[in-house]
Design a protein around this motif. Structure first.
Motif, PDB file in Angstrom:
ATOM      1  N   GLU A   1       0.796  -1.223   0.000  1.00  0.00           N
ATOM      2  CA  GLU A   1       0.000   0.000   0.000  1.00  0.00           C
ATOM      3  C   GLU A   1       0.827   1.271   0.000  1.00  0.00           C
ATOM      4  OE1 GLU A   1      -3.611  -1.076   2.765  1.00  0.00           O
ATOM      5  OE2 GLU A   1      -1.773  -2.134   3.360  1.00  0.00           O
ATOM      6  N   HIS A   2       2.131   1.134   0.140  1.00  0.00           N
ATOM      7  CA  HIS A   2       3.014   2.302   0.167  1.00  0.00           C
ATOM      8  C   HIS A   2       4.424   1.834  -0.169  1.00  0.00           C
ATOM      9  CE1 HIS A   2       3.447   6.511   1.714  1.00  0.00           C
ATOM     10  NE2 HIS A   2       4.722   6.160   1.689  1.00  0.00           N
ATOM     11  N   VAL A   3       5.167   2.667  -0.881  1.00  0.00           N
ATOM     12  CA  VAL A   3       6.571   2.387  -1.180  1.00  0.00           C
ATOM     13  C   VAL A   3       7.400   3.532  -0.619  1.00  0.00           C
ATOM     14  CG1 VAL A   3       8.314   2.139  -3.008  1.00  0.00           C
ATOM     15  CG2 VAL A   3       6.074   1.056  -3.268  1.00  0.00           C
ATOM     16  N   ILE A   4       8.466   3.183   0.074  1.00  0.00           N
ATOM     17  CA  ILE A   4       9.417   4.179   0.572  1.00  0.00           C
ATOM     18  C   ILE A   4      10.762   3.821  -0.028  1.00  0.00           C
ATOM     19  CG2 ILE A   4      10.589   5.138   2.593  1.00  0.00           C
ATOM     20  CD1 ILE A   4       8.064   4.455   4.218  1.00  0.00           C
ATOM     21  N   MET A   5      11.373   4.790  -0.702  1.00  0.00           N
ATOM     22  CA  MET A   5      12.657   4.513  -1.344  1.00  0.00           C
ATOM     23  C   MET A   5      13.472   5.783  -1.487  1.00  0.00           C
ATOM     24  SD  MET A   5      11.289   3.813  -5.228  1.00  0.00           S
ATOM     25  CE  MET A   5      12.848   3.217  -5.793  1.00  0.00           C
ATOM     26  N   SER A   6      14.723   5.601  -1.847  1.00  0.00           N
ATOM     27  CA  SER A   6      15.590   6.758  -2.062  1.00  0.00           C
ATOM     28  C   SER A   6      15.610   7.106  -3.540  1.00  0.00           C
ATOM     29  CB  SER A   6      17.006   6.455  -1.581  1.00  0.00           C
ATOM     30  OG  SER A   6      17.608   5.473  -2.395  1.00  0.00           O
ATOM     31  N   HIS A   7      16.143   8.280  -3.798  1.00  0.00           N
ATOM     32  CA  HIS A   7      16.368   8.731  -5.161  1.00  0.00           C
ATOM     33  C   HIS A   7      17.775   9.276  -5.189  1.00  0.00           C
ATOM     34  CE1 HIS A   7      16.169  11.422  -8.666  1.00  0.00           C
ATOM     35  NE2 HIS A   7      15.336  10.515  -9.120  1.00  0.00           N
TER      36      HIS A   7
END
Length: 130
Positions: free
Chosen positions: A94-100
């Protein structure tokens, strides 16, 4: 809520993992961590071990996973973005947390951006950690 955090071994991805650990604690969510590679190596083992350390220190019960279902391509970041979207669809995250990585225009044109691909898909809410 099920939250997915793709990690790549970079400092940015581990900042995202630390952020995600706090996020899931605040929102009583479940954290899922994945690393994509074309094969399991000592480097992938090290990345997963480092992720386990972060999760353990945050007192999060989750086991990072390695996904070797990765096709080598000219644009590996774009493929990672596709893999993340496939996992979102298959597992109902339901949610994605990632770096850029903050790549410039030229780098993005050549390499693509996994984070950008996921955000533009509008398939799932995404939190980008710089």
């Amino acid at each position: 809520m099920d939250v997915l955090v793709p990690i790549d071994g970079s400092d940015g991805s581990f900042r995202a993992l630390v952020f995600a650990a706090e996020f899931v604690r605040k929102f009583d969510a479940t954290l899922h961590v994945v690393h994509f590679s074309d094969e399991a190596t000592s480097a992938t083992d090290e990345i997963l071990s480092r992720a386990r350390d972060v999760l353990e220190s945050a007192d999060i019960e989750s086991e990072p996973k390695l996904s070797t279902d990765m096709r080598l391509e000219f644009r590996p970041a774009e493929r990672v973005g596709e893999n993340v979207l496939e996992l979102v669809t298959e597992n109902g995250y339901e949610h994605v947390i990632m770096s850029h990585h903050g790549s410039g225009t030229v780098d993005r044109a050549i390499l693509g951006s996994a984070a950008e691909k996921i955000v533009r898909s509008e398939a799932v809410p995404v939190t980008i950690v710089p």
